[in-house]
Design an enzyme around this catalytic site. Structure first.
Site, PDB file in Angstrom:
ATOM      1  N   THR A 116      17.346 -27.571  12.774  1.00 41.45           N
ATOM      2  CA  THR A 116      16.133 -27.729  13.568  1.00 41.45           C
ATOM      3  C   THR A 116      16.474 -28.430  14.882  1.00 41.45           C
ATOM      4  O   THR A 116      17.253 -29.383  14.902  1.00 41.45           O
ATOM      5  CB  THR A 116      14.996 -28.528  12.879  1.00 41.45           C
ATOM      6  OG1 THR A 116      13.999 -28.833  13.858  1.00 41.45           O
ATOM      7  CG2 THR A 116      15.423 -29.828  12.243  1.00 41.45           C
ATOM      8  N   ASP A 142      14.489 -30.239  16.239  1.00 42.35           N
ATOM      9  CA  ASP A 142      13.739 -31.498  16.216  1.00 42.35           C
ATOM     10  C   ASP A 142      14.572 -32.683  15.708  1.00 42.35           C
ATOM     11  O   ASP A 142      14.198 -33.829  15.930  1.00 42.35           O
ATOM     12  CB  ASP A 142      12.490 -31.360  15.329  1.00 42.35           C
ATOM     13  CG  ASP A 142      11.591 -30.214  15.766  1.00 42.35           C
ATOM     14  OD1 ASP A 142      11.614 -29.853  16.957  1.00 42.35           O
ATOM     15  OD2 ASP A 142      10.877 -29.672  14.895  1.00 42.35           O
ATOM     16  N   MET A 149       9.694 -30.304  23.131  1.00 43.09           N
ATOM     17  CA  MET A 149       9.315 -30.101  21.729  1.00 43.09           C
ATOM     18  C   MET A 149       9.795 -31.291  20.877  1.00 43.09           C
ATOM     19  O   MET A 149      10.273 -32.286  21.410  1.00 43.09           O
ATOM     20  CB  MET A 149       9.907 -28.796  21.222  1.00 43.09           C
ATOM     21  CG  MET A 149       9.175 -27.564  21.704  1.00 43.09           C
ATOM     22  SD  MET A 149       9.889 -26.085  20.929  1.00 43.09           S
ATOM     23  CE  MET A 149       8.635 -24.876  21.324  1.00 43.09           C
ATOM     24  N   GLY A 150       9.682 -31.135  19.576  1.00 42.51           N
ATOM     25  CA  GLY A 150      10.146 -32.193  18.671  1.00 42.51           C
ATOM     26  C   GLY A 150       9.193 -32.449  17.522  1.00 42.51           C
ATOM     27  O   GLY A 150       9.408 -33.300  16.679  1.00 42.51           O
ATOM     28  N   GLU A 205       5.813 -33.368  22.664  1.00 42.62           N
ATOM     29  CA  GLU A 205       4.593 -32.598  22.370  1.00 42.62           C
ATOM     30  C   GLU A 205       3.693 -33.282  21.339  1.00 42.62           C
ATOM     31  O   GLU A 205       2.493 -33.034  21.290  1.00 42.62           O
ATOM     32  CB  GLU A 205       4.963 -31.194  21.878  1.00 42.62           C
ATOM     33  CG  GLU A 205       5.766 -31.211  20.571  1.00 42.62           C
ATOM     34  CD  GLU A 205       6.102 -29.827  20.048  1.00 42.62           C
ATOM     35  OE1 GLU A 205       5.688 -28.828  20.638  1.00 42.62           O
ATOM     36  OE2 GLU A 205       6.792 -29.764  19.004  1.00 42.62           O
ATOM     37  N   THR A 246      12.253 -22.398  25.683  1.00 40.13           N
ATOM     38  CA  THR A 246      13.584 -22.367  26.325  1.00 40.13           C
ATOM     39  C   THR A 246      14.533 -23.312  25.575  1.00 40.13           C
ATOM     40  O   THR A 246      15.741 -23.119  25.586  1.00 40.13           O
ATOM     41  CB  THR A 246      13.541 -22.808  27.803  1.00 40.13           C
ATOM     42  OG1 THR A 246      13.016 -24.129  27.881  1.00 40.13           O
ATOM     43  CG2 THR A 246      12.685 -21.870  28.640  1.00 40.13           C
ATOM     44  N   GLN A 247      13.947 -24.339  24.934  1.00 44.82           N
ATOM     45  CA  GLN A 247      14.783 -25.309  24.195  1.00 44.82           C
ATOM     46  C   GLN A 247      15.382 -24.709  22.935  1.00 44.82           C
ATOM     47  O   GLN A 247      16.303 -25.254  22.349  1.00 44.82           O
ATOM     48  CB  GLN A 247      13.946 -26.541  23.812  1.00 44.82           C
ATOM     49  CG  GLN A 247      13.446 -27.307  25.007  1.00 44.82           C
ATOM     50  CD  GLN A 247      12.231 -28.170  24.664  1.00 44.82           C
ATOM     51  OE1 GLN A 247      12.369 -29.358  24.392  1.00 44.82           O
ATOM     52  NE2 GLN A 247      11.047 -27.593  24.672  1.00 44.82           N
TER      53      GLN A 247
END
Ligand code: F6P
Length: 342
Positions: free
Chosen positions: A126, A128, A170-171, A223, A273-274
């Site tokens: 992930t 994240d 993100m995350g 986010e 994009t990440q």
């Protein structure tokens, strides 16, 4: 052992193909056949599999995404889903499964193993980096690289226009990407779910910075940061997650900053994009080491385990442990980040 299945579930991330390649190459070396289960758990619910030969796993190291597809299907939320998984697994002649995924995909693997002695091992994936029981998930380094590059680029345009630039990363419910890319990119403020800095305090820090003669700022926001007055929006997926990107925290934060400080502010949402594109060398190597370990766990019949990184060593841990708690950003990381605010 004759046939090893591989599936990739949840959000894709750079390095999935490198794991597939490593599991396959290690398994071919032992004389096993390798089968790709298409689109995560959905492939076992629907009996959708594909043979992987040396040809299919060639050229995969630099390739982003996953050649066998992914989905957020939860067999426990599909009528007859678990029975279908068990039946189709047996009918495909599979002896073991390598499940590559995050909290959700691995949670299903842990439950299937606990309830049905399902012969599965896990690989932690992930962007994240929020899985406990491993120091790092693969995909995270690439996401941090993308976010850092964006922060660097935004610096020059922020400086030219004397603007505040808000970058939304993100995350999910942790701030790993925000904190690490923010430290690497020299962010002037970082807002993450773990450390509830209020909008007043954030604006005060920015004003302090501007009073010191700096007439531009970079703000990185995760986010999942809780901004007062901002509600969740949109549908939940089969694992109960809301789509955090729908909340628009970056846009609302930019609006608040501009209104409260008077500084002209713009927002950039990095979004997927990440997750796209080629993995960094670090992620390729980590993914390869995880894949080798997963194939070895299969060989040793150590099912219900997951490959993990502890320090610089690849070890194995119980799957259940990996999904038990969310790995949040610890205070000492936050201290490093906030030393450069304002
Ligand atoms: O878990 C990975 C992740 O990219 C999160 O950071 C993000 O909240 C979510 O997936 C986005 O999911 P989707 O691709 O379904 O929009």
């Amino acid at each position: 052992m004759k046939r090893v299945g591989i599936l990739t579930g949840g959000g894709d991330c750079p390095g999935l193909n490198a794991v597939i390649r490593a599991v396959a190459r290690r398994s071919f070396g032992r004389g096993y056949e390798v089968v790709g289960v298409r689109n995560g758990w959905r492939g076992l619910v629907d009996a959708d599999t594909t043979a992987l030969t040396i040809r299919e796993v060639s050229g995969l190291l630099p390739r982003g995404g996953t050649v066998i597809g992914t989905s957020r299907t939860n067999p426990y939320k599909v009528d007859g889903g678990v029975d279908a998984v068990l039946r189709n697994f047996a009918e495909a002649g599979l002896d073991a499964l390598v499940a590559i995924g995050g909290e959700d995909t691995l949670g299903v693997a842990a439950q299937l193993h606990a309830e049905h002695e399902f012969p599965v091992v896990g690989v932690p994936k992930t962007i994240d980096n929020d899985l406990s029981a491993t120091d790092y998930t693969f995909g995270f380094d690439t996401a941090v690289w993308v976010a850092t590059e964006a922060i660097d680029r935004l610096h020059t345009t922020a400086e030219s226009h004397n603007r505040v630039m808000v970058v939304e990363v993100m995350g999910r419910h942790t701030g790993w990407i925000a904190v690490v890319s923010g430290i690497a990119g020299g962010a002037d403020m970082i807002l993450i779910p773990e450390e509830p800095v209020s909008i007043e305090d954030a604006c005060r820090e920015l004003q302090h910075r501007h009073e010191r003669g700096k007439d531009f700022s970079i703000v990185v926001v995760s986010e999942g940061y809780e901004l007062e007055g901002l509600a969740d929006a949109g549908d939940v997926d089969q694992f109960g997650h809301v789509r955090l990107s729908e909340r628009g925290v970056g846009a609302m934060l930019a609006h608040e900053i501009e209104t409260r400080t008077g500084y002209e502010t713009r927002v950039t949402v990095l979004g997927h994009t990440q997750r796209g594109g080629s993995p960094t060398p670090r992620d390729r190597v980590l993914a390869t080491r995880y894949g080798m370990k997963a194939a070895d766990l299969v060989e040793e019949r150590k099912f219900g385990r997951m490959a993990a990184l502890h320090g610089d060593d690849i070890v194995d841990v119980p799957l259940a442990e990996a999904t038990a708690t969310l790995k949040t950003v610890p205070p000492d990381w936050w201290e490093v980040a906030r030393a450069f605010f304002g």
